[in-house]
Scaffold this motif. Structure first.
Motif, PDB file in Angstrom:
ATOM      1  N   THR A 103       0.831  -1.211   0.000  1.00 11.58           N
ATOM      2  CA  THR A 103       0.000   0.000   0.000  1.00 11.58           C
ATOM      3  C   THR A 103       0.864   1.259   0.000  1.00 11.58           C
ATOM      4  O   THR A 103       0.609   2.207  -0.769  1.00 11.58           O
ATOM      5  N   LEU A 104       1.887   1.292   0.834  1.00 11.84           N
ATOM      6  CA  LEU A 104       2.762   2.465   0.908  1.00 11.84           C
ATOM      7  C   LEU A 104       3.540   2.661  -0.390  1.00 11.84           C
ATOM      8  O   LEU A 104       3.734   3.799  -0.843  1.00 11.84           O
ATOM      9  N   ALA A 105       3.979   1.547  -0.995  1.00  9.09           N
ATOM     10  CA  ALA A 105       4.711   1.648  -2.258  1.00  9.09           C
ATOM     11  C   ALA A 105       3.834   2.261  -3.345  1.00  9.09           C
ATOM     12  O   ALA A 105       4.299   3.081  -4.151  1.00  9.09           O
ATOM     13  N   ARG A 106       2.555   1.871  -3.364  1.00  6.43           N
ATOM     14  CA  ARG A 106       1.622   2.426  -4.351  1.00  6.43           C
ATOM     15  C   ARG A 106       1.279   3.870  -4.008  1.00  6.43           C
ATOM     16  O   ARG A 106       1.194   4.733  -4.892  1.00  6.43           O
ATOM     17  N   LEU A 107       1.067   4.150  -2.748  1.00 10.45           N
ATOM     18  CA  LEU A 107       0.664   5.486  -2.307  1.00 10.45           C
ATOM     19  C   LEU A 107       1.727   6.533  -2.634  1.00 10.45           C
ATOM     20  O   LEU A 107       1.410   7.652  -3.049  1.00 10.45           O
ATOM     21  N   PHE A 108       2.997   6.162  -2.460  1.00 11.06           N
ATOM     22  CA  PHE A 108       4.094   7.090  -2.723  1.00 11.06           C
ATOM     23  C   PHE A 108       4.704   6.906  -4.110  1.00 11.06           C
ATOM     24  O   PHE A 108       5.733   7.515  -4.415  1.00 11.06           O
ATOM     25  N   ALA A 109       4.079   6.075  -4.925  1.00 10.26           N
ATOM     26  CA  ALA A 109       4.505   5.863  -6.319  1.00 10.26           C
ATOM     27  C   ALA A 109       5.997   5.543  -6.420  1.00 10.26           C
ATOM     28  O   ALA A 109       6.730   6.136  -7.224  1.00 10.26           O
ATOM     29  N   LEU A 110       6.456   4.597  -5.611  1.00 14.09           N
ATOM     30  CA  LEU A 110       7.861   4.189  -5.645  1.00 14.09           C
ATOM     31  C   LEU A 110       8.175   3.466  -6.951  1.00 14.09           C
ATOM     32  O   LEU A 110       7.304   2.808  -7.537  1.00 14.09           O
ATOM     33  N   ASP A 111       9.427   3.566  -7.390  1.00 17.16           N
ATOM     34  CA  ASP A 111       9.807   2.843  -8.606  1.00 17.16           C
ATOM     35  C   ASP A 111       9.915   1.348  -8.307  1.00 17.16           C
ATOM     36  O   ASP A 111       9.757   0.908  -7.163  1.00 17.16           O
ATOM     37  N   GLU A 112      10.183   0.562  -9.328  1.00 13.00           N
ATOM     38  CA  GLU A 112      10.184  -0.898  -9.174  1.00 13.00           C
ATOM     39  C   GLU A 112      11.179  -1.380  -8.132  1.00 13.00           C
ATOM     40  O   GLU A 112      10.858  -2.235  -7.306  1.00 13.00           O
ATOM     41  N   ALA A 113      12.393  -0.818  -8.166  1.00  9.47           N
ATOM     42  CA  ALA A 113      13.433  -1.280  -7.249  1.00  9.47           C
ATOM     43  C   ALA A 113      13.055  -1.017  -5.795  1.00  9.47           C
ATOM     44  O   ALA A 113      13.160  -1.908  -4.940  1.00  9.47           O
ATOM     45  N   LEU A 114      12.619   0.186  -5.497  1.00  9.37           N
ATOM     46  CA  LEU A 114      12.244   0.513  -4.124  1.00  9.37           C
ATOM     47  C   LEU A 114      10.992  -0.242  -3.694  1.00  9.37           C
ATOM     48  O   LEU A 114      10.861  -0.636  -2.532  1.00  9.37           O
ATOM     49  N   THR A 115      10.063  -0.444  -4.630  1.00 13.14           N
ATOM     50  CA  THR A 115       8.858  -1.229  -4.316  1.00 13.14           C
ATOM     51  C   THR A 115       9.238  -2.640  -3.893  1.00 13.14           C
ATOM     52  O   THR A 115       8.732  -3.160  -2.892  1.00 13.14           O
ATOM     53  N   VAL A 116      10.145  -3.256  -4.649  1.00 14.02           N
ATOM     54  CA  VAL A 116      10.607  -4.604  -4.304  1.00 14.02           C
ATOM     55  C   VAL A 116      11.260  -4.602  -2.925  1.00 14.02           C
ATOM     56  O   VAL A 116      11.005  -5.477  -2.099  1.00 14.02           O
ATOM     57  N   GLY A 117      12.092  -3.591  -2.648  1.00 15.31           N
ATOM     58  CA  GLY A 117      12.768  -3.528  -1.363  1.00 15.31           C
ATOM     59  C   GLY A 117      11.814  -3.380  -0.197  1.00 15.31           C
ATOM     60  O   GLY A 117      11.952  -4.061   0.823  1.00 15.31           O
ATOM     61  N   VAL A 118      10.812  -2.497  -0.349  1.00 14.23           N
ATOM     62  CA  VAL A 118       9.834  -2.280   0.718  1.00 14.23           C
ATOM     63  C   VAL A 118       8.984  -3.532   0.924  1.00 14.23           C
ATOM     64  O   VAL A 118       8.729  -3.954   2.058  1.00 14.23           O
ATOM     65  N   VAL A 119       8.519  -4.138  -0.178  1.00 12.70           N
ATOM     66  CA  VAL A 119       7.695  -5.348  -0.091  1.00 12.70           C
ATOM     67  C   VAL A 119       8.499  -6.491   0.529  1.00 12.70           C
ATOM     68  O   VAL A 119       7.984  -7.255   1.353  1.00 12.70           O
ATOM     69  N   LEU A 120       9.772  -6.592   0.162  1.00  8.05           N
ATOM     70  CA  LEU A 120      10.622  -7.661   0.707  1.00  8.05           C
ATOM     71  C   LEU A 120      10.765  -7.527   2.216  1.00  8.05           C
ATOM     72  O   LEU A 120      10.689  -8.518   2.946  1.00  8.05           O
ATOM     73  N   VAL A 121      10.941  -6.300   2.701  1.00  6.43           N
ATOM     74  CA  VAL A 121      10.999  -6.077   4.153  1.00  6.43           C
ATOM     75  C   VAL A 121       9.694  -6.531   4.801  1.00  6.43           C
ATOM     76  O   VAL A 121       9.687  -7.205   5.839  1.00  6.43           O
ATOM     77  N   GLY A 122       8.568  -6.171   4.186  1.00  7.68           N
ATOM     78  CA  GLY A 122       7.268  -6.525   4.741  1.00  7.68           C
ATOM     79  C   GLY A 122       6.993  -8.012   4.766  1.00  7.68           C
ATOM     80  O   GLY A 122       6.225  -8.492   5.609  1.00  7.68           O
ATOM     81  N   CYS A 123       7.617  -8.743   3.857  1.00  9.39           N
ATOM     82  CA  CYS A 123       7.356 -10.185   3.750  1.00  9.39           C
ATOM     83  C   CYS A 123       8.337 -11.035   4.546  1.00  9.39           C
ATOM     84  O   CYS A 123       8.208 -12.271   4.567  1.00  9.39           O
ATOM     85  N   CYS A 124       9.303 -10.414   5.193  1.00  8.76           N
ATOM     86  CA  CYS A 124      10.275 -11.171   5.993  1.00  8.76           C
ATOM     87  C   CYS A 124       9.696 -11.494   7.370  1.00  8.76           C
ATOM     88  O   CYS A 124       8.759 -10.842   7.828  1.00  8.76           O
ATOM     89  N   PRO A 125      10.250 -12.480   8.051  1.00  8.32           N
ATOM     90  CA  PRO A 125       9.764 -12.825   9.394  1.00  8.32           C
ATOM     91  C   PRO A 125      10.180 -11.776  10.415  1.00  8.32           C
ATOM     92  O   PRO A 125      10.896 -10.823  10.086  1.00  8.32           O
ATOM     93  N   GLY A 126       9.745 -11.953  11.648  1.00  4.12           N
ATOM     94  CA  GLY A 126      10.114 -11.026  12.712  1.00  4.12           C
ATOM     95  C   GLY A 126      11.601 -11.055  12.970  1.00  4.12           C
ATOM     96  O   GLY A 126      12.265 -12.080  12.788  1.00  4.12           O
ATOM     97  N   GLY A 127      12.146  -9.920  13.391  1.00  2.63           N
ATOM     98  CA  GLY A 127      13.571  -9.838  13.659  1.00  2.63           C
ATOM     99  C   GLY A 127      13.916 -10.255  15.082  1.00  2.63           C
ATOM    100  O   GLY A 127      13.077 -10.196  15.983  1.00  2.63           O
ATOM    101  N   THR A 128      15.155 -10.651  15.279  1.00  5.62           N
ATOM    102  CA  THR A 128      15.595 -11.094  16.599  1.00  5.62           C
ATOM    103  C   THR A 128      15.593  -9.944  17.614  1.00  5.62           C
ATOM    104  O   THR A 128      15.450 -10.174  18.817  1.00  5.62           O
ATOM    105  N   ALA A 129      15.736  -8.706  17.132  1.00  3.49           N
ATOM    106  CA  ALA A 129      15.719  -7.554  18.042  1.00  3.49           C
ATOM    107  C   ALA A 129      14.372  -7.414  18.733  1.00  3.49           C
ATOM    108  O   ALA A 129      14.280  -6.825  19.818  1.00  3.49           O
ATOM    109  N   SER A 130      13.319  -7.976  18.132  1.00  2.00           N
ATOM    110  CA  SER A 130      11.984  -7.860  18.724  1.00  2.00           C
ATOM    111  C   SER A 130      11.917  -8.539  20.089  1.00  2.00           C
ATOM    112  O   SER A 130      11.189  -8.085  20.982  1.00  2.00           O
ATOM    113  N   ASN A 131      12.679  -9.615  20.265  1.00  2.00           N
ATOM    114  CA  ASN A 131      12.693 -10.304  21.556  1.00  2.00           C
ATOM    115  C   ASN A 131      13.304  -9.428  22.647  1.00  2.00           C
ATOM    116  O   ASN A 131      12.813  -9.373  23.770  1.00  2.00           O
ATOM    117  N   VAL A 132      14.381  -8.719  22.283  1.00  2.00           N
ATOM    118  CA  VAL A 132      15.028  -7.814  23.238  1.00  2.00           C
ATOM    119  C   VAL A 132      14.092  -6.664  23.595  1.00  2.00           C
ATOM    120  O   VAL A 132      13.936  -6.308  24.768  1.00  2.00           O
TER     121      VAL A 132
END
Length: 308
Positions: free
Chosen positions: A85-114
C-alpha cells in the motif's frame, strides 16, 4: 569485557544510527567490503539466537497455539499489505517497491525479543512468534514477494527459499545443537551474544548503505518516510489487533513489537542475492535496520509505562 558488551547492546539504536551516518559520510571506505559478507554476518546473528533459545521456548506453540497463530497471521498479512500500500501510495519505482515489499514479507527480527523484554511484554510469546515466523519464512516470504511484486519483477522463489534455509534456519539449528552439546560453554557465551549481534547489524548497515550512498542521498527522504510509516504502522496495527481480540497488555505488546520489527537484515541480504538488477532494492532493508532499532527503544519506554 562484560560491561563493554552491556553498553554495546544497550545502545544498539545509537550505534546503528552512527553506522548509517558513517556509511553516508565515507562511502568509499566501507564500499570496499563486498556485499557477499552480509550472509555470513546474518548467519552469526541467527546462530547467536539459536544459542539463547531452549526447547521450552518453542513449547508455547503447542501450549498457547491461539496466541502464536494470531501473531503470525498478523505478521504475514499486516506488514506485506502495508508495504504494498505504501509503495503504491508514494509511487515508488520498481526497485524501491521490491525492497519495501521484501521487508514486509520477511519474518520477525531477533531484536523484537530484546525490545519485548525491555517493554515488559510477553517474552515467551515473542520468542514463539519469532521462531514460528522464521520457520514459515522459507515458504511464505518468497510466495508473498511473488504475489505482491511478481507482476513487474522476476522473483527467484526457489533461490530465495534456499537462501532463507541456509542463512536463517541452519544457523539457528546449529545454535540449538551447540547449546545441547556444550551447555556450560554456551551459557558463558550468552553474555556476549547481544553485543556480537549488535556489531553484526552495524556491519550490515555499513555495507548496504555505503554501497548505495549516492542513490540513497538522491531519494533518501522518501525512503525514510515510507520505512518509518511501515514500521510505526505495523506497531500500531499489531497492538490494535491484540486489543480487539482481548489479549492481555503483555501479549498486546509482544504482538505489536513482533509485527512491527522485521528481520530487515535478511531483507537486505535477499535483495543483494536475488535482485542484483535492482540495487536500490537493498536500501529499504538497510534504512529499516536503522529506524526500527530507534523506534524499538522509544516504544519500549512507552510500553514500559503501561500495566503488564
Amino acid at each position: 569485557m562484560k560491561k563493554l558488551c552491556h553498553y554495546i547492546s544497550e545502545y544498539m539504536g545509537v550505534l546503528v544510527l552512527l553506522s548509517a551516518i558513517a556509511a553516508l559520510a565515507f562511502p568509499g571506505v566501507f564500499s570496499q567490503v563486498k556485499p557477499t559478507v552480509i550472509n555470513p554476518l546474518l548467519g552469526v546473528i541467527m546462530f547467536g539466537m539459536g544459542l539463547t533459545l531452549r526447547a521450552d521456548d518453542f513449547r508455547i506453540v503447542f501450549s498457547r497455539p491461539k496466541d502464536v497463530i494470531i501473531g503470525c497471521l498478523a505478521q504475514f498479512t499486516v506488514m506485506p499489505l502495508l508495504a504494498w500500500t505504501l509503495a503504491r501510495l508514494f509511487a515508488l519505482d520498481e526497485a524501491l517497491t521490491v525492497g519495501v515489499v521484501l521487508v514486509g514479507c520477511c519474518p520477525g527480527g531477533t531484536a523484537s525479543n530484546v525490545i519485548t523484554y525491555l517493554a515488559k511484554g510477553d517474552l515467551a510469546l515473542s520468542v514463539g512468534m519469532t521462531g514460528v515466523s522464521t520457520l514459515l519464512a522459507p515458504v511464505l516470504t518468497p510466495l508473498l514477494v511473488l504475489l505482491l511484486a511478481g507482476k513487474t519483477v522476476d522473483v527467484d522463489v526457489t533461490g530465495m527459499l534456499l537462501s532463507i534455509l541456509w542463512v536463517v534456519i541452519l544457523p539457528i539449528v546449529a545454535g540449538l545443537v551447540g547449546k545441547r552439546l556444550w551447555p556450560r560453554q554456551t551459557t558463558a557465551a550468552t553474555a556476549y551474544l547481544p553485543a556480537l549481534s549488535t556489531l553484526a547489524i552495524c556491519a550490515i548497515v555499513l555495507i548496504v548503505i555505503a554501497a548505495n550512498a549516492a542513490k540513497l542521498m538522491s531519494s533518501g527522504l522518501i525512503v525514510i518516510l515510507v520505512v518509518m510509516l511501515h514500521n510505526v504502522g505495523g506497531l500500531a496495527v499489531g497492538y490494535a489487533i491484540g486489543t480487539v481480540l482481548g489479549l492481555s497488555a503483555a501479549k498486546r505488546k509482544a504482538v505489536s513489537i513482533e509485527v512491527g520489527m522485521q528481520n530487515s537484515g535478511l531483507a537486505s541480504s535477499l535483495a543483494t542475492l536475488h535482485f542484483a538488477a535492482y540495487p536500490m532494492a537493498t536500501i529499504p532493508g538497510a534504512v529499516f535496520s536503522v529506524w526500527h532499532n530507534i523506534s524499538g527503544a522509544i516504544v519500549a519506554r512507552i510500553y514500559n509505562s503501561l500495566k503488564a
